[in-house]
Design a protein around this motif. Structure first.
Motif, mmCIF file in Angstrom:
data_model
loop_
_atom_site.group_PDB
_atom_site.id
_atom_site.type_symbol
_atom_site.label_atom_id
_atom_site.label_comp_id
_atom_site.label_asym_id
_atom_site.label_seq_id
_atom_site.Cartn_x
_atom_site.Cartn_y
_atom_site.Cartn_z
ATOM 1 N N SER A 1 0.814 -1.220 0.000
ATOM 2 C CA SER A 1 0.000 0.000 0.000
ATOM 3 C C SER A 1 0.846 1.267 0.000
ATOM 4 C CB SER A 1 -0.924 0.015 1.230
ATOM 5 O OG SER A 1 -0.159 -0.010 2.426
ATOM 6 N N PRO B 1 2.657 2.775 -2.459
ATOM 7 C CA PRO B 1 2.385 3.730 -3.552
ATOM 8 C C PRO B 1 1.070 4.483 -3.361
ATOM 9 C CG PRO B 1 3.149 1.630 -4.414
ATOM 10 C CD PRO B 1 2.873 1.412 -2.965
ATOM 11 N N GLU B 2 0.008 3.751 -2.989
ATOM 12 C CA GLU B 2 -1.269 4.415 -2.767
ATOM 13 C C GLU B 2 -1.173 5.398 -1.611
ATOM 14 O OE1 GLU B 2 -5.956 3.231 -1.898
ATOM 15 O OE2 GLU B 2 -4.401 1.682 -2.038
ATOM 16 N N LEU B 3 -0.439 5.011 -0.543
ATOM 17 C CA LEU B 3 -0.269 5.900 0.597
ATOM 18 C C LEU B 3 0.488 7.162 0.200
ATOM 19 C CD1 LEU B 3 -0.605 6.370 3.638
ATOM 20 C CD2 LEU B 3 1.525 5.101 3.991
ATOM 21 N N GLU C 1 0.600 8.457 -2.784
ATOM 22 C CA GLU C 1 -0.266 9.269 -3.638
ATOM 23 C C GLU C 1 -1.259 10.071 -2.802
ATOM 24 O OE1 GLU C 1 -3.351 8.679 -7.404
ATOM 25 O OE2 GLU C 1 -2.315 6.949 -6.497
ATOM 26 N N ARG C 2 -1.815 9.399 -1.773
ATOM 27 C CA ARG C 2 -2.752 10.116 -0.908
ATOM 28 C C ARG C 2 -2.051 11.225 -0.142
ATOM 29 N NH1 ARG C 2 -6.620 5.368 1.714
ATOM 30 N NH2 ARG C 2 -7.563 4.688 -0.270
ATOM 31 N N THR D 1 -1.594 14.063 -2.529
ATOM 32 C CA THR D 1 -2.858 14.778 -2.739
ATOM 33 C C THR D 1 -3.198 15.651 -1.538
ATOM 34 O OG1 THR D 1 -3.637 12.954 -4.118
ATOM 35 C CG2 THR D 1 -5.289 14.489 -3.300
#
Length: 320
Positions: free
Chosen positions: A153, A155-157, A159-160, A163
């Motif tokens: 997780s 990469p998703e973390l 990205e968040r 953002t």
């Protein structure tokens, strides 16, 4: 002769030690081979920190080690890890394997989590064993560990987080900061105004309490008045209602008598309307004609005297 006997003794001792070591190694290998069971684990994640010989634990208890780590050419997203554990280890259906880090050294090990009690052991099926055991040994399913979930997780973390940082940057722009400062100033002005008018607010609250108290007293008095009115209606109103009922009954009887009287006099009234009234009209006309004749006679007597009723009127004399 003596030197030769020493060499023979030393050679015999060395050979005995070598044979003993070889026998011990063979015994260990046989014992190890009889006491272990092999399983395959297919990880769909990086196996950083694992190596041949790394420990395998069952609920934290060391039960074996890793024999080999191999890539899968047909399915490169999977990594096959073969382990050997003691045959007494309860590997049952429901047992899962995870990669667990050991401290902060970067070394990892395989952690086996137990299955519910009473479950059957993991075995290769007798019919079509390659469907579940592609390499001839049972397969233990995997469960993402805390480190694996974090890495997957990541990469998703990131990205968040990126953002969130962008939104914070937009929120804390110069324009928004000026707006926030204006809002804070307005709030400060409002709080200052409230503080200045605190005596008025206190007086208003006191008046409100007094009004509420008076309203409560008025409500209580209205309740008492309603109770008194109900009592008056129940006690004094009953005789009035009875008298009113008697009056209504008397009126109904009078109306009935009047209706009966009208029914009885209706034929006589019809006779008067059809016979008497026309005759009266004729009599009135005759009387009117007679009165007109009498009026004309009286006027004639007034002008000409009584002789006017007997002879003709006298002509006037002619004068040339």
């Amino acid at each position: 002769m003596e030197t030769r006997s020493n060499h023979v003794l030393v050679g015999g001792v060395v050979m005995g030690l070598i044979v003993a070591v070889i026998a011990f190694i063979i015994w260990l290998s046989q014992l190890s081979g009889e006491d272990t069971q092999r399983y395959d684990i297919f990880f769909k994640q990086a196996v950083d920190g694992l190596a041949k010989g790394s420990a395998v634990t069952f609920s934290g208890v060391p039960v074996g080690q890793i024999e080999s780590i191999n890539l899968e050419p047909k399915t490169p997203e999977f990594i096959r890890v073969r382990i050997s554990v003691r045959s007494t280890t309860p590997i049952l259906q429901g047992t899962t394997a995870t990669i667990q880090g050991v401290g902060f050294t970067g070394v990892s090990q395989i952690q086996l989590d137990p299955a519910p009690s009473g479950a059957p052991p993991i075995q290769c099926p007798e019919t079509d064993p390659l469907s579940q055991c592609p390499y001839g040994v049972p397969v233990i399913p995997t469960k993402p560990g805390a480190l694996g979930q974090l890495l997957n997780s990541a990469p998703e973390l990131l990205e968040r987080v990126s953002t969130l940082a962008e939104r914070l940057t937009e929120l804390l722009s110069d324009r928004n900061q000026a707006s926030i400062a204006s809002i804070l100033e307005n709030v400060q002005d409002i709080s200052r105004s409230l503080a200045d008018r605190s005596p008025e607010i206190a007086a208003t609250l006191a008046e409100t309490r007094t009004t509420l108290r008076q309203a409560g007293v008025a409500a209580e008095q209205i309740g008492q008045l309603a109770g008194t009115t109900n009592q008056m209606l129940n006690q004094d109103g009953k005789p009035l209602v009875q008298d009113l009922r008697k009056t209504v009954q008397s009126a109904e009887r009078s109306l009935a008598a009047l209706e009966q009287t009208l029914n009885e006099t209706r034929p006589a009234m019809n006779t008067v309307a059809t016979q008497t009234l026309p005759e009266v009209n004729i009599l009135v006309r005759d009387l009117r004609a007679t009165s007109e004749s009498l009026r004309s006679i009286s006027e004639k007597i007034d002008r000409q005297g009584a002789g006017a009723l007997i002879g003709s009127p006298k002509l006037p004399d002619y004068e040339p």
